[in-house]
Design a protein around this motif. Structure first.
Motif, PDB file in Angstrom:
ATOM      1  N   ALA A 104      -6.850  -3.293  10.244  1.00 24.11           N
ATOM      2  CA  ALA A 104      -5.693  -3.507   9.386  1.00 24.11           C
ATOM      3  C   ALA A 104      -4.617  -4.221  10.188  1.00 24.11           C
ATOM      4  O   ALA A 104      -4.629  -4.225  11.428  1.00 24.11           O
ATOM      5  N   ARG A 105      -3.721  -4.848   9.483  1.00 24.77           N
ATOM      6  CA  ARG A 105      -2.549  -5.470  10.103  1.00 24.77           C
ATOM      7  C   ARG A 105      -1.339  -5.013   9.302  1.00 24.77           C
ATOM      8  O   ARG A 105      -0.787  -5.751   8.493  1.00 24.77           O
ATOM      9  N   GLN A 106      -0.951  -3.764   9.537  1.00 24.17           N
ATOM     10  CA  GLN A 106       0.048  -3.103   8.712  1.00 24.17           C
ATOM     11  C   GLN A 106       1.440  -3.137   9.334  1.00 24.17           C
ATOM     12  O   GLN A 106       1.603  -3.081  10.550  1.00 24.17           O
ATOM     13  N   ALA A 107       2.429  -3.221   8.445  1.00 22.89           N
ATOM     14  CA  ALA A 107       3.821  -3.055   8.833  1.00 22.89           C
ATOM     15  C   ALA A 107       4.475  -2.159   7.783  1.00 22.89           C
ATOM     16  O   ALA A 107       4.277  -2.374   6.583  1.00 22.89           O
ATOM     17  N   PRO A 108       5.242  -1.143   8.198  1.00 19.30           N
ATOM     18  CA  PRO A 108       5.861  -0.250   7.230  1.00 19.30           C
ATOM     19  C   PRO A 108       7.041  -0.905   6.513  1.00 19.30           C
ATOM     20  O   PRO A 108       7.765  -1.721   7.084  1.00 19.30           O
ATOM     21  N   TYR A 128      -2.993   1.085  -3.442  1.00 15.92           N
ATOM     22  CA  TYR A 128      -2.043  -0.027  -3.371  1.00 15.92           C
ATOM     23  C   TYR A 128      -1.578  -0.409  -4.763  1.00 15.92           C
ATOM     24  O   TYR A 128      -2.190  -0.038  -5.774  1.00 15.92           O
ATOM     25  N   VAL A 129      -0.465  -1.139  -4.814  1.00 21.39           N
ATOM     26  CA  VAL A 129       0.180  -1.392  -6.112  1.00 21.39           C
ATOM     27  C   VAL A 129       0.451  -2.865  -6.379  1.00 21.39           C
ATOM     28  O   VAL A 129       0.957  -3.204  -7.456  1.00 21.39           O
ATOM     29  N   GLY A 130       0.131  -3.760  -5.460  1.00 19.01           N
ATOM     30  CA  GLY A 130       0.381  -5.166  -5.715  1.00 19.01           C
ATOM     31  C   GLY A 130       0.325  -5.995  -4.451  1.00 19.01           C
ATOM     32  O   GLY A 130      -0.203  -5.577  -3.417  1.00 19.01           O
ATOM     33  N   THR A 131       0.887  -7.195  -4.540  1.00 20.74           N
ATOM     34  CA  THR A 131       0.850  -8.189  -3.469  1.00 20.74           C
ATOM     35  C   THR A 131       2.278  -8.573  -3.097  1.00 20.74           C
ATOM     36  O   THR A 131       3.187  -8.517  -3.925  1.00 20.74           O
ATOM     37  N   CYS A 132       2.479  -8.978  -1.835  1.00 21.64           N
ATOM     38  CA  CYS A 132       3.783  -9.484  -1.388  1.00 21.64           C
ATOM     39  C   CYS A 132       3.554 -10.599  -0.382  1.00 21.64           C
ATOM     40  O   CYS A 132       2.428 -10.819   0.069  1.00 21.64           O
ATOM     41  N   TRP A 133       4.630 -11.277  -0.003  1.00 19.66           N
ATOM     42  CA  TRP A 133       4.524 -12.356   0.980  1.00 19.66           C
ATOM     43  C   TRP A 133       5.848 -12.560   1.691  1.00 19.66           C
ATOM     44  O   TRP A 133       6.914 -12.211   1.187  1.00 19.66           O
ATOM     45  N   VAL A 134       5.762 -13.115   2.901  1.00 19.20           N
ATOM     46  CA  VAL A 134       6.932 -13.261   3.760  1.00 19.20           C
ATOM     47  C   VAL A 134       7.818 -14.398   3.249  1.00 19.20           C
ATOM     48  O   VAL A 134       7.401 -15.557   3.216  1.00 19.20           O
ATOM     49  N   ILE A 135       9.051 -14.037   2.862  1.00 16.48           N
ATOM     50  CA  ILE A 135       9.970 -15.032   2.328  1.00 16.48           C
ATOM     51  C   ILE A 135      11.124 -15.314   3.287  1.00 16.48           C
ATOM     52  O   ILE A 135      11.772 -16.347   3.209  1.00 16.48           O
ATOM     53  N   ARG A 136      11.406 -14.378   4.205  1.00 10.66           N
ATOM     54  CA  ARG A 136      12.487 -14.575   5.166  1.00 10.66           C
ATOM     55  C   ARG A 136      12.169 -13.804   6.438  1.00 10.66           C
ATOM     56  O   ARG A 136      11.844 -12.622   6.384  1.00 10.66           O
ATOM     57  N   LYS A 137      12.258 -14.458   7.568  1.00 17.96           N
ATOM     58  CA  LYS A 137      12.050 -13.811   8.863  1.00 17.96           C
ATOM     59  C   LYS A 137      13.415 -13.448   9.435  1.00 17.96           C
ATOM     60  O   LYS A 137      14.292 -14.303   9.551  1.00 17.96           O
ATOM     61  N   LEU A 138      13.591 -12.190   9.800  1.00 20.70           N
ATOM     62  CA  LEU A 138      14.862 -11.707  10.342  1.00 20.70           C
ATOM     63  C   LEU A 138      14.857 -11.717  11.861  1.00 20.70           C
ATOM     64  O   LEU A 138      15.810 -12.167  12.499  1.00 20.70           O
ATOM     65  N   GLU A 171       0.820  -1.210   0.000  1.00 22.80           N
ATOM     66  CA  GLU A 171       0.000   0.000   0.000  1.00 22.80           C
ATOM     67  C   GLU A 171       0.857   1.264   0.000  1.00 22.80           C
ATOM     68  O   GLU A 171       1.945   1.298   0.590  1.00 22.80           O
ATOM     69  N   LEU A 172       0.327   2.302  -0.627  1.00 19.56           N
ATOM     70  CA  LEU A 172       0.944   3.624  -0.619  1.00 19.56           C
ATOM     71  C   LEU A 172       0.072   4.524   0.247  1.00 19.56           C
ATOM     72  O   LEU A 172      -1.037   4.889  -0.143  1.00 19.56           O
ATOM     73  N   GLY A 173       0.566   4.868   1.430  1.00 17.22           N
ATOM     74  CA  GLY A 173      -0.272   5.555   2.410  1.00 17.22           C
ATOM     75  C   GLY A 173      -0.508   7.018   2.148  1.00 17.22           C
ATOM     76  O   GLY A 173      -1.490   7.583   2.636  1.00 17.22           O
ATOM     77  N   ASN A 174       0.369   7.678   1.378  1.00 20.67           N
ATOM     78  CA  ASN A 174       0.233   9.128   1.195  1.00 20.67           C
ATOM     79  C   ASN A 174       0.262   9.553  -0.258  1.00 20.67           C
ATOM     80  O   ASN A 174       0.566  10.699  -0.571  1.00 20.67           O
ATOM     81  N   PHE A 222       8.007  17.003  -1.482  1.00 16.33           N
ATOM     82  CA  PHE A 222       9.330  16.486  -1.129  1.00 16.33           C
ATOM     83  C   PHE A 222       9.308  15.446  -0.007  1.00 16.33           C
ATOM     84  O   PHE A 222      10.363  15.066   0.500  1.00 16.33           O
ATOM     85  N   ARG A 223       8.141  14.972   0.354  1.00 18.39           N
ATOM     86  CA  ARG A 223       8.065  13.884   1.330  1.00 18.39           C
ATOM     87  C   ARG A 223       8.202  12.548   0.603  1.00 18.39           C
ATOM     88  O   ARG A 223       7.702  12.365  -0.515  1.00 18.39           O
ATOM     89  N   ASP A 224       8.897  11.593   1.242  1.00 19.51           N
ATOM     90  CA  ASP A 224       9.034  10.264   0.652  1.00 19.51           C
ATOM     91  C   ASP A 224       7.685   9.560   0.588  1.00 19.51           C
ATOM     92  O   ASP A 224       6.801   9.792   1.431  1.00 19.51           O
ATOM     93  N   TYR A 225       7.535   8.685  -0.408  1.00 19.76           N
ATOM     94  CA  TYR A 225       6.365   7.832  -0.434  1.00 19.76           C
ATOM     95  C   TYR A 225       6.313   7.018   0.866  1.00 19.76           C
ATOM     96  O   TYR A 225       7.334   6.510   1.331  1.00 19.76           O
ATOM     97  N   GLU A 226       5.118   6.894   1.409  1.00 21.68           N
ATOM     98  CA  GLU A 226       4.893   6.081   2.602  1.00 21.68           C
ATOM     99  C   GLU A 226       4.367   4.726   2.153  1.00 21.68           C
ATOM    100  O   GLU A 226       3.258   4.616   1.616  1.00 21.68           O
ATOM    101  N   VAL A 227       5.166   3.685   2.361  1.00 21.43           N
ATOM    102  CA  VAL A 227       4.831   2.353   1.860  1.00 21.43           C
ATOM    103  C   VAL A 227       4.622   1.405   3.036  1.00 21.43           C
ATOM    104  O   VAL A 227       5.454   1.324   3.943  1.00 21.43           O
TER     105      VAL A 227
END
Length: 324
Positions: free
Chosen positions: A203-207, A141-151, A132-135, A185-190
């Motif tokens: 929502a269950r959001q993580a930046p 939103y622009v697409g889908t993603c998924w968790v591939i590696r847990k740090l 998602e693009l918050g601002n 001049f603010r960065d995109y908020e993703v």
């Protein structure tokens, strides 16, 4: 006596279904009241009637983002493919963390849906998110993603398509990546949101804190993003399959199909019940595996917004690919 099965499909999707599950096409014929599934055999009047029975309007373009190398079916066959796939490959809504079967299914589709293993699929649903693009005005939103590696418990790497990441980031020329900026001049908020279900709330959001990698234009359509937040607790990485993928393998696609202006709007509304931008599970089979590049085709129903979706083996719940 059953009618003779057509073996002259030009569509890779229909050829695959005809080869792997001919009973399914018999049930489609019965539902539509026709003896053969070819535009020539059905004729214009029966084709229009079949479109009506399938609750579809006349197709002006293919309605699926399913891929087949070099495939350009005629309008008649495109309409026929749309009819068949609308019946045998319905995209399932996700509610309460699991997929919801549609009310009206032919028996063989009901058998497939009833046999889906929620214990394997639901954990993958939970680990799939909307980018998602918050601002950014008019681009939620622009697409889908998924968790591939847990740090750590609260940090992870998610994978999406390069062309998704290009909507908000650019290489800096020194091996790293910068977020794009707005006119102020603010960065995109993703952010990534692991919910966004039909009729759901909250929502269950993580930046997204960093773009880790974006493949070059001649490489696979992949990007890696680093995300951080309390919402990542308990979300382990999706296991990657190391099995050799074969044509006919049962797969599922989890993502967020969006309203797609490249397709006929009335037909898309009919397929998706005029419900877009929410999480769905689509099932299908692998229709082809390339011998020259690490790509495969499938016949699960997708739209724009599914870019970056995880493609899983339905039986193991392991990821076999990323949709693009």
């Amino acid at each position: 006596m059953s009618p003779a099965r057509n073996t002259d499909f030009e569509s890779a999707s229909l050829r695959s279904i005809e080869r792997l599950n001919p009973k399914l096409l018999d049930e489609v014929r019965e539902k539509l009241g026709v003896d053969a599934l070819t535009p020539e055999a059905m004729g214009g009047e029966k084709l229009e009637s079949a479109l009506a029975k399938a609750s579809l309007r006349k197709a002006s373009k293919p309605m699926f983002e399913t891929m087949a190398w070099g495939e350009k079916p005629s309008i008649g066959r495109s309409e026929l493919e749309a009819i068949v796939l609308a019946i045998v490959r319905p995209p399932l809504l996700v509610q309460g963390g699991t997929f919801v079967p549609p009310a009206d299914m032919v028996p063989e589709v009901k058998r497939i849906v009833d046999g889906l293993q929620r214990g394997k699929i639901d954990p993958v649903i939970a680990r799939t998110a909307r980018v998602e693009l918050g601002n950014v005005p008019r681009i939620p939103y622009v697409g889908t993603c998924w968790v591939i590696r847990k740090l750590t418990d609260t940090r992870a790497i998610v994978v999406t398509n390069r062309h998704v990441a290009q909507e908000f980031a650019r290489p800096d020329g020194r091996g790293a990546y910068n977020f794009m900026t707005l006119p102020n001049f603010r960065d995109y908020e993703v952010n990534v949101d692991f919910l966004e279900e039909h009729q759901g709330s909250g929502a269950r959001q993580a930046p997204v804190i960093k773009v880790v990698f974006m493949a070059g234009r001649e490489a696979a359509d992949i990007a890696l993003l680093e995300v951080e937040g309390e919402e990542l607790r308990g979300l382990d990485e999706i296991k990657l399959s190391d099995a050799k993928l074969k044509t006919g393998a049962p797969i599922g696609v989890i993502g967020y199909p969006a309203y797609d202006s490249r397709s006929d709007p009335e037909d898309v509304a009919a397929y998706f019940g005029d419900i877009f931008d929410v999480k769905r599970f689509s099932f299908g089979e692998v229709t082809g595996v390339s011998n020259t590049v690490p790509e495969f085709t499938h016949d699960a129903t997708t739209l724009g917004g599914n870019s970056g979706s995880v493609v899983i083996d339905r039986e193991s719940g392991e990821a076999v690919g990323i949709h693009f």
